[in-house]
Design an enzyme around this catalytic site. Sequence first.
Site, PDB file in Angstrom:
ATOM      1  N   ALA A  37      38.931   9.101 -20.468  1.00 44.54           N
ATOM      2  CA  ALA A  37      38.017  10.197 -20.787  1.00 44.54           C
ATOM      3  C   ALA A  37      37.537  10.113 -22.235  1.00 44.54           C
ATOM      4  CB  ALA A  37      38.699  11.537 -20.531  1.00 44.54           C
ATOM      5  N   ARG A  49      25.725   5.789 -27.054  1.00 42.98           N
ATOM      6  CA  ARG A  49      24.503   5.292 -26.417  1.00 42.98           C
ATOM      7  C   ARG A  49      23.319   6.205 -26.714  1.00 42.98           C
ATOM      8  NH1 ARG A  49      28.149   4.949 -21.872  1.00 42.98           N
ATOM      9  NH2 ARG A  49      28.932   2.811 -21.657  1.00 42.98           N
ATOM     10  N   SER A  57      41.378   2.157 -23.246  1.00 48.03           N
ATOM     11  CA  SER A  57      40.533   1.932 -22.066  1.00 48.03           C
ATOM     12  C   SER A  57      41.191   0.999 -21.041  1.00 48.03           C
ATOM     13  CB  SER A  57      39.181   1.358 -22.504  1.00 48.03           C
ATOM     14  OG  SER A  57      38.529   2.228 -23.388  1.00 48.03           O
ATOM     15  N   CYS A  83      46.495   3.229 -13.416  1.00 49.61           N
ATOM     16  CA  CYS A  83      46.685   3.154 -11.967  1.00 49.61           C
ATOM     17  C   CYS A  83      47.026   1.740 -11.511  1.00 49.61           C
ATOM     18  CB  CYS A  83      45.418   3.623 -11.250  1.00 49.61           C
ATOM     19  SG  CYS A  83      44.936   5.314 -11.621  1.00 49.61           S
ATOM     20  N   ARG A  86      30.829  -1.199 -31.642  1.00 50.59           N
ATOM     21  CA  ARG A  86      29.769  -0.258 -31.276  1.00 50.59           C
ATOM     22  C   ARG A  86      29.747   0.942 -32.218  1.00 50.59           C
ATOM     23  NH1 ARG A  86      29.833   1.117 -25.177  1.00 50.59           N
ATOM     24  NH2 ARG A  86      27.618   1.420 -25.598  1.00 50.59           N
ATOM     25  N   VAL A 115      47.313  12.415 -33.504  1.00 45.52           N
ATOM     26  CA  VAL A 115      46.900  13.729 -33.995  1.00 45.52           C
ATOM     27  C   VAL A 115      48.044  14.698 -33.751  1.00 45.52           C
ATOM     28  CG1 VAL A 115      45.292  15.649 -33.691  1.00 45.52           C
ATOM     29  CG2 VAL A 115      44.446  13.295 -33.672  1.00 45.52           C
ATOM     30  N   ASP A 175      43.108  13.843 -17.753  1.00 51.38           N
ATOM     31  CA  ASP A 175      44.324  14.385 -17.157  1.00 51.38           C
ATOM     32  C   ASP A 175      44.848  15.635 -17.848  1.00 51.38           C
ATOM     33  OD1 ASP A 175      44.088  12.197 -15.539  1.00 51.38           O
ATOM     34  OD2 ASP A 175      45.850  11.143 -16.313  1.00 51.38           O
ATOM     35  N   TYR A 219      28.879   0.984  13.247  1.00 50.66           N
ATOM     36  CA  TYR A 219      29.715   0.500  14.346  1.00 50.66           C
ATOM     37  C   TYR A 219      29.435  -0.972  14.635  1.00 50.66           C
ATOM     38  CZ  TYR A 219      30.900  -0.953  19.037  1.00 50.66           C
ATOM     39  OH  TYR A 219      31.354  -1.679  20.093  1.00 50.66           O
ATOM     40  N   ARG A 223      35.921  15.553  16.963  1.00 50.07           N
ATOM     41  CA  ARG A 223      35.707  16.070  18.320  1.00 50.07           C
ATOM     42  C   ARG A 223      36.898  16.898  18.786  1.00 50.07           C
ATOM     43  NH1 ARG A 223      33.976  11.260  22.202  1.00 50.07           N
ATOM     44  NH2 ARG A 223      33.607  13.002  23.643  1.00 50.07           N
TER      45      ARG A 223
END
Length: 460
Positions: free
Chosen positions: A14, A24, A43, A47, A74, A84, A289, A432, A448
């Site tokens: 995040a 950007r 980064s 997972c 960048r 922090v 998170d 299908y 169904r």
Amino acid sequence: MTAERLVVIGGDAAGMSAASQARRLKGPEELSIVAFERGHFTSYSACGIPYWVSGDVAERDALIARSPEEHRARAIDLRMRTEVTEIDVAGQRVRALDRESGETYWTGFDKLVIATGARPVRPALPGMDAAGVHGVQTLDDGQALLDSLDRAPGRRAVVVGAGYIGVEMAEALLKHGFQVTVLNRGEQPMATLDPDMGRLVHDAMDGLGITTVNRAEVTKILTGADGRVTAVATNDATHPADVVVLGIGVEPETTLARAAGLPVGPHGGLLTDLSMRVVGHDNIWAGGDCVEVLDLVAGRTRHIALGTHANKHGQIIGANVGGGYGTFPGVVGTAVSKVCDLEIARTGLREKDARAVGLRFVTATIESTGRAGYYPGARSMTVKMLAEYRTGRLLGVQIVGRDGAAKRVDVAAVALTAGMTVEQMTALDLGYAPPFSPVWDPILVAARKAVTAVRGAGTA
């Protein structure tokens, strides 16, 4: 013109997505960006750690999407190994601690992004800090576990917890040649499923040679003279262990935010509006998170720690900070996992979730195959569907099976987001061909049957 300063706390999904998106949209002359990360990496895919440990992913660095050097190239002032320790909301500044030098200093901000992530649940029980006991939250954790597996005096492993991380780590340890026992305090593994679906997971794990012990409350970790783990004690048994992996879950890391007086919700996560701005604070955003998000089905906030959400949050925050516009409407609670070749998926509400918000519902459970029954390799899957009483609105879907079972949940996730009824779902034009699906896809078969259940309940 003096550039505004954006400060980002947290250098993973995040936080760095927010920083990158803001960059950007605005150059360094308009917006300076300072990001703090207390760990060694940025980064990366947490997972993916179980699959690195298992050997399915060969190298740790394959999990890293962007290095600190790439972010700095960048024009993002990324300060690694810097934690922090305090947020001064009124003074618009944060206090940082350089973990290498021990130096502390204040940095001012015009805009602040809090992306402090989640912390593993680690019960305060005797022996939890013993050698050979491991969490798997960071890349450093993964490396420590791999090193411990090499040093283990035997080949007995105990996994504490049977959620996503627990079952994934059970598979990883099995692939390392360990005899694996999973201790689960719940009725069945995978508490994100209803118990009847969790039972299918339990049976499959038994078939793979993984011993699963349900209703097992861990009381302490036993150690030898050298201080290394030797066993895990529960309320009624002792399980020998040469290594222990904790997969009990995570909770929002909001210690800083709480101390600063920022609002948190019932699950301990920061509360934000649709733009991911912290409620009541025009210049502070939060994502990943450490936040709670709106459950679109239940109509309540919940905490879901997933990289997919974290990256979306970051993109939205970065757009808003950078002068653009974006919103995050909420989630339906979709998640997939696997243990060896067994695939596990869910989206929407479980039975107990629906009851908790006062919804009446019907259920339908079917068994089908992922391909046409006559096509080679067709294997079974079980689909459970929840629909609202009388209205037939889809409330949730759970899938356990093989042969591409898990990703079928995406159809249900879209239907939930669109607010479809199970009757509307029966007319969905799904792909299908015999190698991919029976004539009636398992999702449609379940829909169904759910329609029949809704109609039957309506006449009761």
